[in-house]
Design a protein around this motif. Structure first.
Motif, PDB file in Angstrom:
ATOM      1  N   VAL A 159       0.811  -1.213   0.000  1.00 29.49           N
ATOM      2  CA  VAL A 159       0.000   0.000   0.000  1.00 29.49           C
ATOM      3  C   VAL A 159       0.854   1.276   0.000  1.00 29.49           C
ATOM      4  O   VAL A 159       0.435   2.301  -0.538  1.00 29.49           O
ATOM      5  CB  VAL A 159      -0.965   0.004   1.203  1.00 29.49           C
ATOM      6  CG1 VAL A 159      -2.062  -1.022   1.004  1.00 29.49           C
ATOM      7  CG2 VAL A 159      -0.238  -0.265   2.517  1.00 29.49           C
ATOM      8  N   PHE A 160       2.050   1.212   0.595  1.00 30.17           N
ATOM      9  CA  PHE A 160       2.930   2.381   0.614  1.00 30.17           C
ATOM     10  C   PHE A 160       4.382   1.946   0.518  1.00 30.17           C
ATOM     11  O   PHE A 160       4.753   0.835   0.912  1.00 30.17           O
ATOM     12  CB  PHE A 160       2.761   3.189   1.917  1.00 30.17           C
ATOM     13  CG  PHE A 160       1.511   4.023   1.970  1.00 30.17           C
ATOM     14  CD1 PHE A 160       1.434   5.241   1.308  1.00 30.17           C
ATOM     15  CD2 PHE A 160       0.411   3.581   2.679  1.00 30.17           C
ATOM     16  CE1 PHE A 160       0.282   5.996   1.355  1.00 30.17           C
ATOM     17  CE2 PHE A 160      -0.751   4.325   2.743  1.00 30.17           C
ATOM     18  CZ  PHE A 160      -0.821   5.536   2.078  1.00 30.17           C
ATOM     19  N   GLN A 161       5.190   2.869  -0.012  1.00 27.65           N
ATOM     20  CA  GLN A 161       6.641   2.735   0.055  1.00 27.65           C
ATOM     21  C   GLN A 161       7.200   4.087   0.481  1.00 27.65           C
ATOM     22  O   GLN A 161       6.919   5.110  -0.140  1.00 27.65           O
ATOM     23  CB  GLN A 161       7.228   2.320  -1.295  1.00 27.65           C
ATOM     24  CG  GLN A 161       8.720   2.017  -1.241  1.00 27.65           C
ATOM     25  CD  GLN A 161       9.262   1.638  -2.603  1.00 27.65           C
ATOM     26  OE1 GLN A 161       9.523   2.504  -3.441  1.00 27.65           O
ATOM     27  NE2 GLN A 161       9.446   0.343  -2.835  1.00 27.65           N
ATOM     28  N   ILE A 162       7.945   4.061   1.567  1.00 31.11           N
ATOM     29  CA  ILE A 162       8.525   5.287   2.128  1.00 31.11           C
ATOM     30  C   ILE A 162      10.039   5.208   1.997  1.00 31.11           C
ATOM     31  O   ILE A 162      10.646   4.172   2.280  1.00 31.11           O
ATOM     32  CB  ILE A 162       8.142   5.458   3.618  1.00 31.11           C
ATOM     33  CG1 ILE A 162       6.627   5.303   3.815  1.00 31.11           C
ATOM     34  CG2 ILE A 162       8.617   6.817   4.124  1.00 31.11           C
ATOM     35  CD1 ILE A 162       5.796   6.335   3.129  1.00 31.11           C
ATOM     36  N   GLY A 163      10.661   6.300   1.569  1.00 29.97           N
ATOM     37  CA  GLY A 163      12.110   6.313   1.435  1.00 29.97           C
ATOM     38  C   GLY A 163      12.708   7.623   1.914  1.00 29.97           C
ATOM     39  O   GLY A 163      12.032   8.649   1.965  1.00 29.97           O
TER      40      GLY A 163
END
Length: 413
Positions: free
Chosen positions: A246-250
């Motif tokens: 649902v999400f990818q955070i970087g």
């Protein structure tokens, strides 16, 4: 005398003409060439490949529960902090289950409390009266049976009447025992075994309630780190299955490069090998990097030409700062596999092969002289010469079929 002198002059003229002709023929048969000088310098042998910019710190977030998205508070490009709520999934059914079990537990608690209080004094008196009444009924039934037995034996009553009196006594005895047992139970109060059953049921319900409450956090997705949203795949109102990304955070603070190297080339690459990083479109030229990791297992990959290749993944640290770098950018890399410093170098266009040997033509006072050499490292348009030439010598560039041993040459200005 005059005739003799005439012949001498004619001979001299012929010699001069012949010499001029020879000089002309020699001059016109010389081959125009371009020369290059053998110089000292540094040379690196390398492998060229493509690499992709990756984030050092990146988190993929998956849905732990299925359901309808009731809140999606972040989109691609948004900056988020660790702990920020990114998404909520509807949990009405879960909350209903928790409430139902809490009510069940409350009901058992109430039953246990009533059992602990015991019966009132009025209830005890009622039970004692029941015992007395049952005892009187039993005594009367016993007396009737005794009389009827004598009458039956004397023939004064029938067998049916006698057997009825026997049954009446048995019934009166049973009622007396029930009344006594009820009174005894009331007088003793709540037994330890019954109380343990109540407590066990309450503990089991509480365990289930705690388990369901622990699952509530799975319906609320929070950011595990400070960073930027790279992927957002669950808009409000959508239904997400369990396990969906649902999400990818970087975080842009630290980046590295990943590249897939041909198995045939990997033997020359070591952890710690120097790398030069470039991207002409971004104005990046020969930024230094270092191979930091070589993966242990090869994999298959299709080339742009549709050819299946065996490759091995490597990671490259970026040792110098690069402005405005973003994940996913393609970079050109040169991985240094060997180096020589302060060595003899010539342009590769001067070298040609015959059989298994390498040769050049050296300028020897205007004449082409064939010279066998031994090559070292090769890189770009330069070749290292380990044997056969000396610094400062001039060699012919791009010799063609017109150049041969002893051929007169003329330098092309």
């Amino acid at each position: 005398m005059r005739g003799k002198k005439k012949f001498i002059w004619i001979g001299l003229i012929l010699i001069i003409i012949a010499a001029a002709a020879y000089m002309y023929m020699t001059k016109t048969s010389a081959v125009d060439v371009e020369l290059t000088e053998v110089k000292r310098g540094d040379i690196d042998e390398y492998i060229e490949e493509k690499a992709i910019v990756e984030l050092e710190n990146k988190a993929d977030i998956y849905a732990q529960q299925s359901g309808v998205v009731t809140l999606s508070s972040a989109d691609v490009g948004d900056e988020v902090k660790a702990g920020d709520v990114l998404l909520k999934i509807q949990d009405e059914e879960l909350r209903l289950q928790i409430r139902t079990m809490e009510l069940q537990k409350q009901s058992i608690e109430a039953q246990l409390e009533e059992a602990r209080k015991g019966l009132s004094q009025w209830d005890l008196q009622t039970l004692e009266a029941n015992v007395k009444t049952a005892q009187i009924a039993y005594n009367e039934a016993e007396r009737v049976l005794g009389n009827n037995k004598k009458l039956y034996e004397a023939g004064g009553i029938s067998k049916d009447i006698y057997e009825s009196s026997v049954a009446a006594l048995a019934s009166a005895e049973a009622n007396l025992e029930v009344a006594k047992a009820a009174l005894a139970a009331a007088q003793e109060g709540l037994s330890p075994n019954v109380e343990k059953q109540f407590l066990t049921q309450m503990d089991e319900l509480q365990i289930q309630i705690n388990h369901l409450k622990s699952k509530q956090k799975d319906y609320i997705i929070k950011s595990p780190m400070d960073g930027i949203v790279l992927v957002a795949e669950a808009p409000e109102g959508s239904v997400v299955p369990m396990g969906t990304l649902v999400f990818q955070i970087g975080s842009y603070d630290e980046m590295y490069l990943s590249s897939d190297i041909l198995v045939d080339d990997i033997a020359n690459i070591k952890e710690g090998s120097e790398v030069f990083i470039s991207n002409e479109d971004l104005g990046i030229n020969n930024v230094r990097g270092t191979v930091r990791k070589i993966y242990p297992q090869a994999f298959s990959k299709m080339s742009d030409l549709g050819i299946e290749q065996k490759r091995i993944k490597i990671e490259i640290s970026i040792d110098e700062e690069i402005d405005e770098l973003r994940p996913g950018y393609d970079m050109d890399i040169k991985i240094i596999t060997a180096s020589s410093r302060d060595t003899l170098l010539i342009e590769d266009k001067a070298v040609f092969e015959q059989g298994d040997n390498s040769y050049v033509f050296v300028n020897d006072n205007g004449t082409a002289k064939l010279r066998q050499i031994e090559k070292g490292l090769e890189s770009d348009d330069m070749i290292e010469v380990t044997k056969g030439l000396q610094e400062g010598e001039k060699v012919i560039l791009s010799p063609d079929e017109n150049i041969e041993e002893g051929k007169e040459i003329r330098v092309d200005k």
